[in-house]
Design an enzyme around this catalytic site. Structure first.
Site, PDB file in Angstrom:
ATOM      1  N   GLY A  20     -25.656  26.472  69.464  1.00 39.47           N
ATOM      2  CA  GLY A  20     -26.192  26.927  68.188  1.00 39.47           C
ATOM      3  C   GLY A  20     -25.167  26.787  67.074  1.00 39.47           C
ATOM      4  O   GLY A  20     -23.957  26.721  67.326  1.00 39.47           O
ATOM      5  N   PHE A  21     -25.659  26.756  65.848  1.00 34.25           N
ATOM      6  CA  PHE A  21     -24.784  26.680  64.681  1.00 34.25           C
ATOM      7  C   PHE A  21     -24.689  28.063  64.050  1.00 34.25           C
ATOM      8  O   PHE A  21     -25.698  28.632  63.618  1.00 34.25           O
ATOM      9  CB  PHE A  21     -25.322  25.665  63.665  1.00 34.25           C
ATOM     10  CG  PHE A  21     -24.462  25.528  62.441  1.00 34.25           C
ATOM     11  CD1 PHE A  21     -23.199  24.955  62.530  1.00 34.25           C
ATOM     12  CD2 PHE A  21     -24.889  26.004  61.209  1.00 34.25           C
ATOM     13  CE1 PHE A  21     -22.384  24.844  61.413  1.00 34.25           C
ATOM     14  CE2 PHE A  21     -24.083  25.896  60.083  1.00 34.25           C
ATOM     15  CZ  PHE A  21     -22.826  25.316  60.183  1.00 34.25           C
ATOM     16  N   THR A  23     -23.732  30.566  61.089  1.00 35.72           N
ATOM     17  CA  THR A  23     -23.657  30.391  59.625  1.00 35.72           C
ATOM     18  C   THR A  23     -22.774  31.422  58.935  1.00 35.72           C
ATOM     19  O   THR A  23     -22.632  31.397  57.719  1.00 35.72           O
ATOM     20  CB  THR A  23     -25.065  30.481  58.995  1.00 35.72           C
ATOM     21  OG1 THR A  23     -25.583  31.803  59.224  1.00 35.72           O
ATOM     22  CG2 THR A  23     -25.998  29.448  59.594  1.00 35.72           C
ATOM     23  N   TYR A  24     -22.197  32.347  59.700  1.00 38.82           N
ATOM     24  CA  TYR A  24     -21.367  33.368  59.060  1.00 38.82           C
ATOM     25  C   TYR A  24     -20.145  32.725  58.427  1.00 38.82           C
ATOM     26  O   TYR A  24     -19.426  31.952  59.069  1.00 38.82           O
ATOM     27  CB  TYR A  24     -20.914  34.428  60.075  1.00 38.82           C
ATOM     28  CG  TYR A  24     -19.937  35.405  59.463  1.00 38.82           C
ATOM     29  CD1 TYR A  24     -20.389  36.361  58.556  1.00 38.82           C
ATOM     30  CD2 TYR A  24     -18.574  35.344  59.743  1.00 38.82           C
ATOM     31  CE1 TYR A  24     -19.505  37.232  57.956  1.00 38.82           C
ATOM     32  CE2 TYR A  24     -17.687  36.217  59.142  1.00 38.82           C
ATOM     33  CZ  TYR A  24     -18.148  37.154  58.253  1.00 38.82           C
ATOM     34  OH  TYR A  24     -17.268  38.011  57.643  1.00 38.82           O
ATOM     35  N   ASP A  50     -28.060  30.269  63.659  1.00 43.49           N
ATOM     36  CA  ASP A  50     -27.866  31.712  63.809  1.00 43.49           C
ATOM     37  C   ASP A  50     -27.378  32.327  62.496  1.00 43.49           C
ATOM     38  O   ASP A  50     -26.354  31.926  61.959  1.00 43.49           O
ATOM     39  CB  ASP A  50     -26.823  31.963  64.912  1.00 43.49           C
ATOM     40  CG  ASP A  50     -26.572  33.449  65.134  1.00 43.49           C
ATOM     41  OD1 ASP A  50     -27.250  34.050  65.988  1.00 43.49           O
ATOM     42  OD2 ASP A  50     -25.690  34.017  64.447  1.00 43.49           O
ATOM     43  N   TYR A  55     -24.924  38.726  56.800  1.00 46.55           N
ATOM     44  CA  TYR A  55     -24.159  37.552  56.349  1.00 46.55           C
ATOM     45  C   TYR A  55     -24.445  37.215  54.882  1.00 46.55           C
ATOM     46  O   TYR A  55     -23.751  36.391  54.291  1.00 46.55           O
ATOM     47  CB  TYR A  55     -24.464  36.312  57.206  1.00 46.55           C
ATOM     48  CG  TYR A  55     -24.184  36.449  58.683  1.00 46.55           C
ATOM     49  CD1 TYR A  55     -23.494  37.553  59.202  1.00 46.55           C
ATOM     50  CD2 TYR A  55     -24.626  35.476  59.581  1.00 46.55           C
ATOM     51  CE1 TYR A  55     -23.254  37.676  60.561  1.00 46.55           C
ATOM     52  CE2 TYR A  55     -24.388  35.595  60.945  1.00 46.55           C
ATOM     53  CZ  TYR A  55     -23.712  36.697  61.427  1.00 46.55           C
ATOM     54  OH  TYR A  55     -23.491  36.819  62.783  1.00 46.55           O
ATOM     55  N   LYS A  84     -30.848  38.987  62.414  1.00 43.01           N
ATOM     56  CA  LYS A  84     -30.408  40.228  63.065  1.00 43.01           C
ATOM     57  C   LYS A  84     -30.719  41.435  62.187  1.00 43.01           C
ATOM     58  O   LYS A  84     -30.573  41.381  60.965  1.00 43.01           O
ATOM     59  CB  LYS A  84     -28.898  40.174  63.356  1.00 43.01           C
ATOM     60  CG  LYS A  84     -28.489  38.933  64.153  1.00 43.01           C
ATOM     61  CD  LYS A  84     -27.003  38.909  64.474  1.00 43.01           C
ATOM     62  CE  LYS A  84     -26.604  37.574  65.070  1.00 43.01           C
ATOM     63  NZ  LYS A  84     -26.307  36.552  64.057  1.00 43.01           N
ATOM     64  N   HIS A 117     -28.347  44.123  65.719  1.00 39.75           N
ATOM     65  CA  HIS A 117     -27.012  43.553  65.500  1.00 39.75           C
ATOM     66  C   HIS A 117     -25.905  44.287  66.253  1.00 39.75           C
ATOM     67  O   HIS A 117     -24.890  43.685  66.613  1.00 39.75           O
ATOM     68  CB  HIS A 117     -26.703  43.531  63.993  1.00 39.75           C
ATOM     69  CG  HIS A 117     -25.726  42.475  63.597  1.00 39.75           C
ATOM     70  ND1 HIS A 117     -25.836  41.723  62.454  1.00 39.75           N
ATOM     71  CD2 HIS A 117     -24.602  42.020  64.215  1.00 39.75           C
ATOM     72  CE1 HIS A 117     -24.826  40.860  62.385  1.00 39.75           C
ATOM     73  NE2 HIS A 117     -24.061  41.027  63.431  1.00 39.75           N
ATOM     74  N   TYR A 216     -20.629  34.620  70.550  1.00 39.16           N
ATOM     75  CA  TYR A 216     -20.119  34.386  69.191  1.00 39.16           C
ATOM     76  C   TYR A 216     -18.590  34.400  69.246  1.00 39.16           C
ATOM     77  O   TYR A 216     -18.004  34.814  70.244  1.00 39.16           O
ATOM     78  CB  TYR A 216     -20.694  35.375  68.173  1.00 39.16           C
ATOM     79  CG  TYR A 216     -20.238  36.812  68.237  1.00 39.16           C
ATOM     80  CD1 TYR A 216     -18.983  37.199  67.778  1.00 39.16           C
ATOM     81  CD2 TYR A 216     -21.091  37.814  68.702  1.00 39.16           C
ATOM     82  CE1 TYR A 216     -18.585  38.535  67.799  1.00 39.16           C
ATOM     83  CE2 TYR A 216     -20.703  39.148  68.730  1.00 39.16           C
ATOM     84  CZ  TYR A 216     -19.442  39.506  68.270  1.00 39.16           C
ATOM     85  OH  TYR A 216     -19.053  40.825  68.298  1.00 39.16           O
ATOM     86  N   SER A 221     -11.786  33.059  66.108  1.00 39.49           N
ATOM     87  CA  SER A 221     -12.389  33.788  65.004  1.00 39.49           C
ATOM     88  C   SER A 221     -11.987  33.185  63.677  1.00 39.49           C
ATOM     89  O   SER A 221     -10.947  32.557  63.549  1.00 39.49           O
ATOM     90  CB  SER A 221     -11.920  35.237  65.087  1.00 39.49           C
ATOM     91  OG  SER A 221     -11.928  35.826  63.826  1.00 39.49           O
TER      92      SER A 221
END
Length: 323
Positions: A20-21, A23-24, A50, A55, A84, A117, A216, A221
């Site tokens: 998945g991609f 986006t945060y 995601d 976000y 979320k 979340h 995630y 990070s």
């Protein structure tokens, strides 16, 4: 790319793409904005996107998805979109309006996955992190089983195809699974997961319950100062990852992504660089040996980049238990 082959079947019969991609974007201005990044991701072959209310980018991400649909690059049913439910909307009467608000921003009719979340409820209101006059985060006490019942109603109403949770520990998952009158099990638990925090025990538990673990911070990070301890080690600089990258003629990031795919984990890759976004799709182009996997398992050191400091002291704080 054969999409079916790169998907995992969820316990409700829907399929989730294993890569998945994410986006945060951290508060430091990213090189490219969420709308542009999402368009690049879809062009590169990502079909799982995601995002989340918190976000603050759902309008842009929705615009990107809709523009790729309008261009004929994808159909809506090709895209698996996750949103979320943020912690200030856990009271039962706030759940559906929160999802409807996200859908309005996205200008989509439904999300493919809607997840709680975190298990920690915060005081309802406009603020993402509501604080009192002393700057202390204000908690709320909500029965998460009642929150879950309202996610079930959102699924029944067709607003979300699948429903799940995030940042739940084993005890909190069991609380939902053992809820009297449970209509739908969570399809997933999205948690921080990477070679320094491989979540082995939680992964085994989730597999035993037919719950998919979604990773995630799989590449370490973004080191956003709001959430992450700046002294924590940089995952992608790890010499073991570096050596495996050299061996396979790939990047350390691709090794970290491939590791999760081979463990049966759905993995989110986040990037603000066009080159990296394209490169991350190469996670399907090679295989790690069982020896490589053992070496990577050996990197586990329970380093948590996101320890949800704002939530420490709440009875539902999830990270004080082993898993």
């Amino acid at each position: 790319m054969d999409l079916k082959r790169h998907c995992v079947k969820l316990n409700d019969g829907h399929f989730i793409p294993v890569l998945g991609f994410g986006t945060y974007a951290s508060t430091e201005t990213p090189k490219i904005k969420p709308e542009e990044a999402t368009k690049l991701a879809i062009d590169a072959g990502f079909r799982h996107i995601d995002s989340a209310y918190v976000y603050e980018n759902e309008e842009e991400v929705g615009r990107a998805i809709r523009s790729k649909i309008a261009d004929g690059i994808v159909k809506r049913e090709d895209i698996f979109y996750t949103s979320k439910l943020w912690a200030t909307f856990f009271r039962p009467e706030l759940v559906r309006p929160a999802l409807e608000n996200s859908l309005k921003k996205l200008q989509l009719d439904y999300v493919d996955l809607y997840i709680i979340h975190s298990p920690v409820a915060l005081k309802p209101g406009k603020e993402i992190l509501p604080t009192d006059e002393h700057g202390k985060v204000m908690f709320d006490m909500v029965d998460l089983c009642a929150t879950w019942e309202n996610l079930e109603k959102c699924k029944d109403a067709g607003l979300a195809k699948s429903i799940g949770v995030s940042n739940f520990n084993r005890r909190q998952l069991e609380m939902i699974l053992n809820k009297p009158g449970l209509k739908y099990k969570p399809v997933c638990n999205q948690v921080e997961c990477h070679p320094y925090l491989n979540q082995n025990k939680l992964l085994d538990f989730c597999k035993s319950k037919d719950i998919v673990l979604v990773a995630y911070s799989a590449l370490g990070s973004s080191r956003d100062k709001r959430w992450v301890d700046q002294s924590s080690p940089i995952l992608l600089d790890d010499p073991v990852l570096g050596a495996l990258a050299k061996k396979h003629k790939r990047t350390p990031g691709l090794i970290a992504l491939r590791y999760q795919i081979q463990r049966g984990v759905v993995v989110l890759a986040k990037s603000c660089s066009e080159e990296r976004i394209k490169e991350n799709m190469q996670a399907f182009e090679f295989q790690l040996t069982s020896e490589d996997m053992k070496v990577l398992d050996g990197l586990n050191r329970n380093v948590r980049y996101f320890n949800a400091e704002y939530a420490i002291g709440h009875p539902n704080y999830p990270f004080s238990e082993e898993y």
